[in-house]
Write an enzyme that holds these catalytic residues in place. Structure first.
Site, short mmCIF file in Angstrom:
data_model
loop_
_atom_site.label_atom_id
_atom_site.label_comp_id
_atom_site.label_asym_id
_atom_site.label_seq_id
_atom_site.Cartn_x
_atom_site.Cartn_y
_atom_site.Cartn_z
N ARG A 24 17.69 2.91 -62.96
CA ARG A 24 18.14 2.05 -61.87
C ARG A 24 16.97 1.79 -60.92
O ARG A 24 15.94 2.45 -61.02
CB ARG A 24 19.31 2.69 -61.14
CG ARG A 24 18.98 4.00 -60.48
CD ARG A 24 20.23 4.72 -59.99
NE ARG A 24 20.73 4.13 -58.75
CZ ARG A 24 21.41 4.81 -57.82
NH1 ARG A 24 21.66 6.09 -58.01
NH2 ARG A 24 21.83 4.22 -56.74
N THR B 7 43.24 13.09 -59.16
CA THR B 7 43.06 11.65 -59.33
C THR B 7 43.96 11.16 -60.46
O THR B 7 44.58 10.09 -60.36
CB THR B 7 41.59 11.31 -59.61
OG1 THR B 7 40.78 12.07 -58.72
CG2 THR B 7 41.32 9.85 -59.42
N HIS C 51 21.12 -3.80 -49.46
CA HIS C 51 22.38 -4.14 -50.13
C HIS C 51 23.33 -2.94 -50.09
O HIS C 51 24.49 -3.06 -49.72
CB HIS C 51 22.12 -4.57 -51.57
CG HIS C 51 23.33 -4.55 -52.47
ND1 HIS C 51 24.32 -5.51 -52.41
CD2 HIS C 51 23.73 -3.67 -53.42
CE1 HIS C 51 25.26 -5.22 -53.29
NE2 HIS C 51 24.94 -4.12 -53.92
N GLU D 188 31.80 10.93 -48.34
CA GLU D 188 31.70 9.51 -48.00
C GLU D 188 32.29 8.63 -49.11
O GLU D 188 32.98 7.65 -48.83
CB GLU D 188 30.23 9.14 -47.76
CG GLU D 188 29.93 7.65 -47.68
CD GLU D 188 30.52 6.96 -46.45
OE1 GLU D 188 30.85 7.66 -45.49
OE2 GLU D 188 30.64 5.72 -46.48
N SER E 268 49.43 2.33 -53.26
CA SER E 268 50.73 3.00 -53.23
C SER E 268 51.75 2.23 -52.40
O SER E 268 52.95 2.56 -52.43
CB SER E 268 50.59 4.42 -52.65
OG SER E 268 49.66 5.14 -53.41
#
Lengths: 373, 527
Positions: free
Chosen positions: B452, B330, B78, B257, B270
């Site tokens: 997880r 950011t 996945h 990445e 934008s």
């Protein structure tokens, strides 16, 4: 007997430690875990405040500056002053976050002057604890029954968070953990201590805790470590120093007796039925995770034992691989995990179960003779 | 009329083949862009159905549907498919379609390589998916393939996994080279760097990131391959190697990445927010600088994925500070978008709705990212569902939402038809609600201590997981609405004008809709 005692203790112990919150980070039971929790809440509130301002401005614009309300677009498209301001203000906020974070981190990484040291070794899929100041060492395996996992029995309160032999540590003392692994990377995590450290094969990591209150604290392996990663819990019992000392003395005595018993058994021979019964229990506990209860393994990952040449003919090779494992594969060395009697029983079981009917028995003395070759 | 015919004659002297060979041999950036987009959508559905398997198993505690080994294959594949098969090819598809049209170029600079970089992708994923049917199953060590779980302890499909990642990497590098060469050499006269649309700018920077880090990934998988099959010990302490070194190498690729998967989103948002606010983008220059700053910082933060591996405290502090710094550029971007909307004249067509949802949900992912940056609390969050919630907020309601926004925004240009606005809005609201039911409760599960990558969990997490699974199924189904909208829009619909959005700006809107097979054979003049 001690296992029963611990199980009884676990059943009686108050659940206060885990009941803290179902939806937030635990405050835990150490000074460090409390500091970590406070830091978590501080940063969370700061984020909420920033979010409120930014999203507030955005929704204000969305509601009021829409074309359907007759809004006419303004023509401004830059403003150096504003842009510098919203670069500098976040920077100042970040410094405010970094200061308490740095001091907490430095405190967490100070493993010096420990009172007790425990070597924690992960392997697929169990933990091993060794008290470096004494002779006590043992494996700690998941205690939840297979039937509960397969939904054939109702799940218990501590489903998947219970082990046969928990780690025991004293309260009020600085306990240092040396953490490593025998195979893949695992991660030893107890949320109530705010301790999570990877167990890297071939390297030793350090962590520490000092628990203030007696209790049972539960965690899990946190790093994906293969098929049964989800079935590798950590349970720690914190006892008052006096109780801890007497527990430790008791354990030392038990392990001494076990060794003496082992020697005595060498002279005795067990019947096939007895070996098969014990062997099946050991097989389910130590072997079935990979080789499967039906002995067929998982093709391409874990070899099947049913009809395998090694298991049906070459007995020395069979004893060798169980005792010493096979390097470069997931097959562990069980020589130091199981008693001679258990080794003999499980090898006998594998040679006679699932239609392997060799009719051969292996005795503790055989295994011992092999190990002393 | 005669001029049109004349133009057609000019183009058709190498008569385009029809049928399957048109697509196999095409060097046209629009054809290749469409193939990338369709491919990524198919992969999105394939990877999504694996997520459905995961969520179905996690619907209740206990093991019901799959065994843990298969569960691990599902989480692994996945992740790989969504990262390398869905998000990255979708961005490459958008780049192929839009970059030449945005800079006034007739095509990508290296059209034959463009064809090849697409056509090796289906083979890469065929190999990866086929490995699931091998004896021993497909890769089961997580998309991060930490050694030695991926070396000594993995099944033999690892070799296929390695080759498949190599092919994906080659494809990405070629795509990136093409983007850089196109942007540097083929801009229309007058299109200076600081006049380029932000989508072009963000892709330009992304392409450099790709060229920098995909070879690192190739190195990592190659070392895994030789460790497993050829007796090397890069990651084996018994032979003088170090398993933690694997993580350093992997995340030196892995962190850039994740920005590769979000910077083009910034470019899309934008473009869309100014268009539907009918107001120029606020702080264009600072947007460019912020993108470059994020890209630069992305090489200095990799070890924040590894705080629990036992690094020296000074290394932990260094990586914590650098990671915190990323929130500044950011933040600048988010503030700029809000300032663009401020005193605009907004309307809320589907692209704008997705863009607005992006701004809020991506920012929520940013907040949890800031929390994760703080090393002492990361010890508690690390490898829990809090992390899963975080990266799905930035990748699903971030990257994927921006791709949806882009698709709705440019569909009229691609197909010549308006998409069905009602269905688009239905898709948006269904996605918005379900994505939050799916991912928001994961924060709580993680904080409460759920690790997880587990197929089964303790009873305390049962309620949360049930809600999450319901959200997951709903989100999965909602994406079929999108498929319906796209097919409907390709087949027909209201005729789209050259510029269907009142406030949209850029060269792509100066050509007719649908965009002719060849655009800007003569470069436009940009003032």
């Amino acid at each position: 007997m001690s296992i029963k005692l611990i199980t009884a203790l676990m059943a009686m112990a108050p659940m206060a430690a885990q009941a803290s919150s179902q939806y937030n980070l635990t405050q835990g039971v150490t000074d460090i875990s409390q500091r970590v929790f406070d830091l978590h809440m501080t940063i969370f509130y700061i984020c909420c405040a920033i979010g409120l301002i930014v999203f507030g401005a955005m929704f204000w614009a969305v509601i009021h500056h829409r074309k359907s309300k007759g809004s006419k677009p303004a023509s401004f498209h830059e403003n150096v002053k504003v842009e510098i301001l919203w670069t500098v203000i976040p920077f100042v906020i970040l410094i405010g976050m970094a200061i308490p974070a740095t001091s907490t981190l430095i405190a967490m990484e100070d493993t010096s002057e420990a009172d007790v040291t425990v070597l924690v070794t992960g392997s697929q899929w169990k933990w091993h604890y060794k008290y470096l100041e004494s002779d006590v060492e043992y494996f700690s395996l998941l205690a939840t029954q297979r039937e509960q996992i397969e939904n054939k029995l109702e799940k218990g309160e501590n489903y998947l968070l219970e082990v046969d032999r928990p780690l025991v540590i004293p309260t009020g003392k600085k306990v240092r953990f040396l953490i490593t692994s025998d195979d893949v990377i695992h991660s030893w995590w107890v949320p109530d201590f705010a301790v999570k450290k990877d167990a890297n094969p071939g390297f030793i990591n350090e962590a520490w805790t000092q628990v203030n209150e007696p209790g049972i604290y539960r965690g899990q392996c946190a790093e994906l470590c293969g098929k049964d990663h989800g079935y590798m819990p950590v349970v720690v019992i914190a006892k008052s120093p006096a109780d801890y000392e007497s527990w430790l003395a008791e354990q030392e005595e038990i392990q001494r007796q076990a060794k003496a018993e082992e020697q005595r058994l060498l002279a005795m021979s067990m019947e096939m039925d007895e070996l098969m019964e014990l062997g099946e229990r050991v097989y389910i506990g130590s072997c079935a995770a990979c080789h499967q209860a039906n002995g067929e393994g998982i093709p391409g990952v874990f070899p099947g034992l049913k009809g395998s040449a090694m298991v049906t003919s070459d007995m020395d090779a069979h004893i060798d691989i169980v005792v010493n494992g096979k390097s470069g594969t997931a097959m562990q060395a069980f020589g130091n995990q199981l008693s001679l009697k258990e080794l003999a029983a499980v090898i006998t079981y594998e040679r006679n179960a699932w239609g392997n009917n060799t009719g051969e028995t292996v005795q503790a003395a055989d295994v011992n003779a092999f190990m002393n070759q | 009329m005669s001029t049109v015919v004349g133009e057609m004659d000019q183009h058709d002297h190498h008569h385009a083949p029809s049928g399957i060979s048109r697509w196999l041999f095409t060097t046209n950036h629009k054809d290749i862009g469409s193939m990338y987009l369709w491919f990524s959508f198919i992969m999105f559905l394939v990877g999504g159905s694996m997520a459905m398997v995961i969520r179905a198993e996690l619907f209740q505690p206990g093991l019901q549907l799959v065994d843990p080994h298969f569960f691990n294959q599902m989480t692994t594949v996945h992740g790989l498919i969504m990262v390398f098969g869905a998000v990255m090819p979708a961005f490459t598809g958008l780049a192929n379609w839009m970059i030449p049209m945005m800079i006034g170029a007739p095509d990508m600079a290296l059209p034959r390589m463009n064809n090849w970089s697409f056509w090796i992708l289906p083979f890469a994923f065929a190999i990866l998916l086929a490995s699931l049917f091998m004896e021993g199953g497909g890769p089961a060590f997580g998309w991060t393939f930490y050694a030695p779980l991926s070396t000594t302890y993995s099944s033999d499909s690892t070799a296929l996994f390695v080759f498949s990642v190599h092919i994906m990497g080659i494809s990405s590098i070629m795509g990136a080279i093409n983007v850089i060469v196109t942007i540097m050499n083929m801009r229309a006269p007058g299109m200076s760097y600081m006049k380029m649309p932000l989508f072009v700018w963000t892709w330009f920077i992304t392409a450099f990131l790709l060229i920098a880090v995909m070879p690192v990934l190739a190195g990592a998988v190659t070392m895994v391959l030789t460790d497993k099959y050829f007796g090397t010990s890069f990651f084996d302490a018994a032979g003088g190697g170090d398993p933690v070194m694997f993580q350093h190498i992997f995340w030196f690729f892995g962190h850039p990445e994740v920005y590769i998967m979000i910077l083009p989103s910034f470019g899309i948002i934008s473009a869309i927010i100014p268009a539907f606010s009918r107001k120029r983008l606020f702080g264009y220059a600072s947007m460019v600088y912020a993108t470059a700053a994020i890209a630069g910082l992305s090489f200095l933060v990799w070890a924040h994925h590894m705080f629990t591996t036992g690094m020296p405290v000074f290394a932990e502090l260094f990586f914590m500070y650098c990671t915190m710094l990323i929130s500044i550029p950011t933040g600048v971007k988010v503030f700029n978008w809000v300032a663009t909307m401020w005193r605009g004249a907004m309307t809320f067509e589907t692209p704008m709705l997705f863009a607005l949802a992006f701004v809020i949900l991506f920012t929520i992912g940013g907040f949890s990212g800031l929390m994760l940056a703080i090393t002492p609390i990361d010890f508690q969050y690390h490898d829990t569902y809090f992390v899963v919630a975080h990266f799905h907020y930035v990748l699903v309601s971030g990257a994927i939402f921006s791709i949806m926004a882009a698709a709705y925004y440019w569909l009229p240009k691609w197909t010549g038809h308006m998409y069905d606005e009602k269905l688009g809005k239905l898709h948006f609201w269904a996605s918005l609600i379900s994505v939050n039911v799916l991912f928001f409760p994961m924060h709580f599960a993680g904080l409460a201590g759920m690790p997880r990558r587990i197929p089964d969990y303790s009873l305390a997490f049962a309620d949360i997981n049930q809600i999450v699974s319901i959200g997951g199924f709903a989100f999965g189904l909602s994406q079929l609405i999108f498929l319906w909208v796209v097919i409907k829009c390709v087949k027909g619909g209201e005729k789209a004008p050259a510029k269907p959005w009142e406030g949209a700006e850029g060269l792509e809107w100066t050509v007719p809709s649908p965009a002719p097979y060849h655009t800007f054979d003569t470069p436009p003049e940009v003032k």
